[in-house]
Design a protein around this motif. Structure first.
Motif, PDB file in Angstrom:
ATOM      1  N   ARG A 353       0.820  -1.206   0.000  1.00 56.65           N
ATOM      2  CA  ARG A 353       0.000   0.000   0.000  1.00 56.65           C
ATOM      3  C   ARG A 353       0.856   1.259   0.000  1.00 56.65           C
ATOM      4  O   ARG A 353       0.528   2.261  -0.654  1.00 56.65           O
ATOM      5  N   ALA A 354       1.972   1.216   0.736  1.00 53.99           N
ATOM      6  CA  ALA A 354       2.859   2.379   0.748  1.00 53.99           C
ATOM      7  C   ALA A 354       3.461   2.625  -0.637  1.00 53.99           C
ATOM      8  O   ALA A 354       3.615   3.774  -1.072  1.00 53.99           O
ATOM      9  N   ALA A 355       3.796   1.531  -1.354  1.00 52.40           N
ATOM     10  CA  ALA A 355       4.343   1.693  -2.704  1.00 52.40           C
ATOM     11  C   ALA A 355       3.299   2.246  -3.665  1.00 52.40           C
ATOM     12  O   ALA A 355       3.607   3.057  -4.545  1.00 52.40           O
ATOM     13  N   ASP A 356       2.027   1.830  -3.494  1.00 53.02           N
ATOM     14  CA  ASP A 356       0.969   2.335  -4.381  1.00 53.02           C
ATOM     15  C   ASP A 356       0.667   3.802  -4.121  1.00 53.02           C
ATOM     16  O   ASP A 356       0.337   4.556  -5.047  1.00 53.02           O
ATOM     17  N   ASN A 357       0.777   4.227  -2.857  1.00 55.12           N
ATOM     18  CA  ASN A 357       0.449   5.606  -2.509  1.00 55.12           C
ATOM     19  C   ASN A 357       1.620   6.565  -2.648  1.00 55.12           C
ATOM     20  O   ASN A 357       1.455   7.767  -2.441  1.00 55.12           O
ATOM     21  N   ALA A 358       2.794   6.043  -2.961  1.00 53.43           N
ATOM     22  CA  ALA A 358       3.968   6.907  -3.111  1.00 53.43           C
ATOM     23  C   ALA A 358       3.808   7.795  -4.338  1.00 53.43           C
ATOM     24  O   ALA A 358       3.280   7.352  -5.368  1.00 53.43           O
ATOM     25  N   PRO A 359       4.235   9.073  -4.287  1.00 55.50           N
ATOM     26  CA  PRO A 359       4.118   9.957  -5.464  1.00 55.50           C
ATOM     27  C   PRO A 359       4.988   9.467  -6.605  1.00 55.50           C
ATOM     28  O   PRO A 359       6.092   8.959  -6.398  1.00 55.50           O
ATOM     29  N   ALA A 360       4.464   9.608  -7.812  1.00 50.56           N
ATOM     30  CA  ALA A 360       5.204   9.159  -8.994  1.00 50.56           C
ATOM     31  C   ALA A 360       6.415  10.041  -9.233  1.00 50.56           C
ATOM     32  O   ALA A 360       6.364  11.268  -9.073  1.00 50.56           O
TER      33      ALA A 360
END
Length: 375
Positions: A353-360
């Motif tokens: 989840r942290a990787a998905d919510n990280a800014p691009a």
């Protein structure tokens, strides 16, 4: 359009059936040795650091180290268990006579000092006086049939000394084999675990090892310490059959029932025979021995495995009720592995989840906008 791969369902089912038959047949063949094998595995895993220490002192020679460890197992494990069971069997007649004669006993009046205890003194005095007013036997007459059944069951198990000795010797023999080939067995178990769970297999094997070692230290060492101290107090107080009571204390402590009940029975016997000073001292000693469980066992278990104490207690008691004495080890191991897998799964989900919510990350400049490309 890509064709779907064909699945040979019959071949898969036959393979699963053949594998199930192989596993079931192997377990059936090893069935007479399974319990001794499980016990030997628990003992070897728990005492492997001691084997390493002995081997280092013997200049790296494994054979003499294995002999020393087997002799130590005979002294520390086999002889106490055999002594406890044989002591109960040797005094079977006295125990049966004592239990069947319970209704003839009359509880004496409560001592004067009991009412002076804070919080519980008044209630304890009333309850004691109620049992005294009930006359000969009192509540003991009600409990006598159940006590006879329990005593008969214990004595029936204790009378099978020959089978017990054979089982203990078989366990020691398997321990010798595992001590000699322990590294090879550990590698095989680790490889199998990695095939089943490539990411967490090796960690789960180490967790099982630590759980077994922690429970062995916490349960067995605490039981030995409590039974030895309780038996010493009973012997010094002058209670008869101190050896039998020590054996009962060891069984109670190993079964996680605690030493309090046999010690309170000894205190009551001293009060009935007007040995009040000895009874008071033994009561204080009994409280200290019982409290030792809450101090020593958590320290020993937490040295080997980081597991909440409530799970350790639930695993020990639940495993004992579900699988018998071997459940003392199986229960905490299963709960430890389940708890560790749950934490690993939670960490994996949180990381995802942290990787998905990280800014691009911003895209790199195109070659057309890079002045270096126009040179």
């Amino acid at each position: 359009m890509q064709a779907r791969p064909t699945v040979d369902l019959a071949r898969i089912m036959l393979g699963v059936l053949a594998l199930s038959l192989l596993i079931g047949g192997s377990l059936y063949i090893l069935r007479p040795f399974l319990l001794a094998l499980v016990w030997a595995t628990m003992i070897v895993v728990a005492t492997w650091p001691a084997l390493d220490a002995v081997q280092r002192r013997l200049r790296g020679h494994r054979g003499p180290a294995v002999v020393v460890m087997l002799l130590a197992l005979m002294v520390v494990i086999v002889l106490p268990i055999y002594g406890a069971v044989s002591t109960l069997a040797a005094h079977a007649d006295e125990i049966t006579t004592l239990v069947t004669g319970l209704p003839n006993y009359t509880l004496p009046p409560p001592p004067n000092w009991l009412a002076s205890l804070p919080l519980v003194g008044a209630r304890a005095t009333r309850e004691w006086q109620t049992l005294t007013d009930a006359g000969p036997g009192g509540v003991l007459a009600t409990l006598q049939p159940y006590a006879v059944r329990v005593a008969g069951w214990l004595l029936a198990r204790a009378s099978a000394i020959g089978a017990l000795v054979l089982h203990l010797l078989l366990t020691v023999f398997i321990c010798g084999i595992l001590y000699t080939k322990g590294e090879a067995a550990g590698r095989i178990v680790t490889r199998v675990a990695q095939c089943v769970a490539p990411e967490n297999g090796a960690a789960m094997v180490r967790l099982v090892e630590h759980a077994i070692r922690g429970v062995a230290l916490g349960v067995v060492v605490t039981a030995l310490a409590q039974s030895a101290l309780g038996g010493l107090g009973v012997w010094v107080a002058g209670v008869p059959y101190a050896g039998v009571l020590t054996a009962i204390l060891f069984i109670f402590c190993l079964a996680q029932l605690g030493p309090l009940l046999p010690l309170l029975a000894s205190v009551a016997w001293l009060f009935m025979h007007d040995a009040r000073l000895a009874a008071i001292l033994l009561l204080v000693w009994s409280i200290g021995v019982t409290a030792l469980d809450n101090i020593l066992r958590p320290i020993l278990i937490r040295r080997a495995i980081a597991l909440p104490m409530i799970l350790i207690l639930a695993g020990v008691l639940g495993g004992l009720l579900a699988f018998g004495m071997i459940g003392l080890f199986i229960g905490p191991v299963l709960l430890a592995v389940t708890y560790a897998l749950m934490l690993a799964w939670i960490d994996t989900q949180e990381a995802a989840r942290a990787a998905d919510n990280a800014p691009a990350m911003p895209d790199t400049p195109r070659a057309a906008n890079n002045p270096a490309t126009h040179e």
